[in-house]
Design a protein around this motif. Sequence first.
Motif, short mmCIF file in Angstrom:
data_model
loop_
_atom_site.label_atom_id
_atom_site.label_comp_id
_atom_site.label_asym_id
_atom_site.label_seq_id
_atom_site.Cartn_x
_atom_site.Cartn_y
_atom_site.Cartn_z
N ASN A 38 0.83 -1.20 0.00
CA ASN A 38 0.00 0.00 0.00
C ASN A 38 0.87 1.26 0.00
N ALA A 39 1.96 1.23 0.75
CA ALA A 39 2.83 2.41 0.86
C ALA A 39 3.74 2.56 -0.35
N LEU A 40 4.18 1.44 -0.93
CA LEU A 40 5.19 1.50 -1.99
C LEU A 40 4.63 1.29 -3.40
N THR A 41 3.49 0.63 -3.50
CA THR A 41 2.84 0.28 -4.78
C THR A 41 3.76 -0.50 -5.73
N ASP A 42 4.65 -1.29 -5.18
CA ASP A 42 5.57 -2.10 -5.97
C ASP A 42 5.68 -3.47 -5.28
N ARG A 43 5.16 -4.50 -5.92
CA ARG A 43 5.11 -5.83 -5.31
C ARG A 43 6.48 -6.36 -4.91
N GLU A 44 7.43 -6.26 -5.84
CA GLU A 44 8.76 -6.79 -5.55
C GLU A 44 9.42 -6.04 -4.41
N LEU A 45 9.29 -4.74 -4.41
CA LEU A 45 9.87 -3.93 -3.34
C LEU A 45 9.18 -4.23 -2.01
N ALA A 46 7.87 -4.40 -2.03
CA ALA A 46 7.13 -4.74 -0.81
C ALA A 46 7.59 -6.09 -0.26
N GLU A 47 7.78 -7.08 -1.15
CA GLU A 47 8.28 -8.39 -0.72
C GLU A 47 9.67 -8.27 -0.11
N GLU A 48 10.51 -7.47 -0.76
CA GLU A 48 11.86 -7.25 -0.26
C GLU A 48 11.83 -6.61 1.13
N VAL A 49 10.95 -5.63 1.32
CA VAL A 49 10.82 -4.96 2.61
C VAL A 49 10.41 -5.97 3.68
N VAL A 50 9.42 -6.80 3.39
CA VAL A 50 8.95 -7.78 4.38
C VAL A 50 10.06 -8.77 4.74
N GLN A 51 10.80 -9.24 3.75
CA GLN A 51 11.91 -10.15 4.04
C GLN A 51 12.93 -9.47 4.94
N ASP A 52 13.22 -8.21 4.64
CA ASP A 52 14.18 -7.45 5.43
C ASP A 52 13.67 -7.24 6.85
N VAL A 53 12.38 -7.01 7.00
CA VAL A 53 11.79 -6.82 8.34
C VAL A 53 12.04 -8.04 9.21
N PHE A 54 11.79 -9.22 8.66
CA PHE A 54 11.97 -10.42 9.48
C PHE A 54 13.43 -10.74 9.73
N ALA A 55 14.30 -10.40 8.79
CA ALA A 55 15.73 -10.58 9.02
C ALA A 55 16.18 -9.64 10.14
N ARG A 56 15.69 -8.41 10.11
CA ARG A 56 16.05 -7.45 11.17
C ARG A 56 15.45 -7.87 12.51
N ALA A 57 14.24 -8.36 12.50
CA ALA A 57 13.61 -8.81 13.74
C ALA A 57 14.44 -9.94 14.36
N TRP A 58 14.91 -10.85 13.53
CA TRP A 58 15.73 -11.95 14.02
C TRP A 58 17.05 -11.43 14.60
N ARG A 59 17.70 -10.52 13.86
CA ARG A 59 19.00 -9.99 14.32
C ARG A 59 18.86 -9.08 15.54
#
Length: 181
Positions: A38-59
């Motif tokens: 919704n914020a980025l309007t780009d599916r690939e970028l949104a997927e990348e953001v979500v993956q990064d969120v969980f990597a950061r949450a883990w770290r």
Amino acid sequence: MAPSDATLVERLPLDNSGDELRELYRRYSGELYGFALNALTDRELAEEVVQDVFARAWRRAADYDPRRGSVRTWLYAITRNRIVDARRRGAVRPGLAPQDAEEMPAEVDSELEQAVLRWQMAAALTRLSPEHREVIRLAHYGGLTLREISERMGIPLGTVKSRTSYAMRTLRLILDEMEVG
């Protein structure tokens, strides 16, 4: 009984199997993806953001403080920061006046805060029954009076009043549970 979100985050640093992270991902990836999209309007970028969120949450699991908010709130904050970073990377354009560049983060923050609130409200509304959701939609988004809702839906005014009252109470509880506001 499934472990709480806070327990899963607490276990992340010692999670050699990846089970806790997978469970957090299962619980939150969909709504975080929707928020990012919704914020980025780009599916690939949104997927990348979500993956990064969980990597950061883990770290950074040790940074989570349950006194400051729920795991959902913490993950949304990480997502919001990743979205801001993604927008800044995408907004680097030659010829931007320094004054405009300085003002952009405040605009981005305001837009994202509004997007978070809209997204959380939409998620909360889905948890209402269809009848209760419809009276809220017609009153708050359609701008209709209770009498107009009664006429449009073909139900007694008293029913509209009770549905509205129940829906607002339930919505308030849902938003409190989501720690919105």
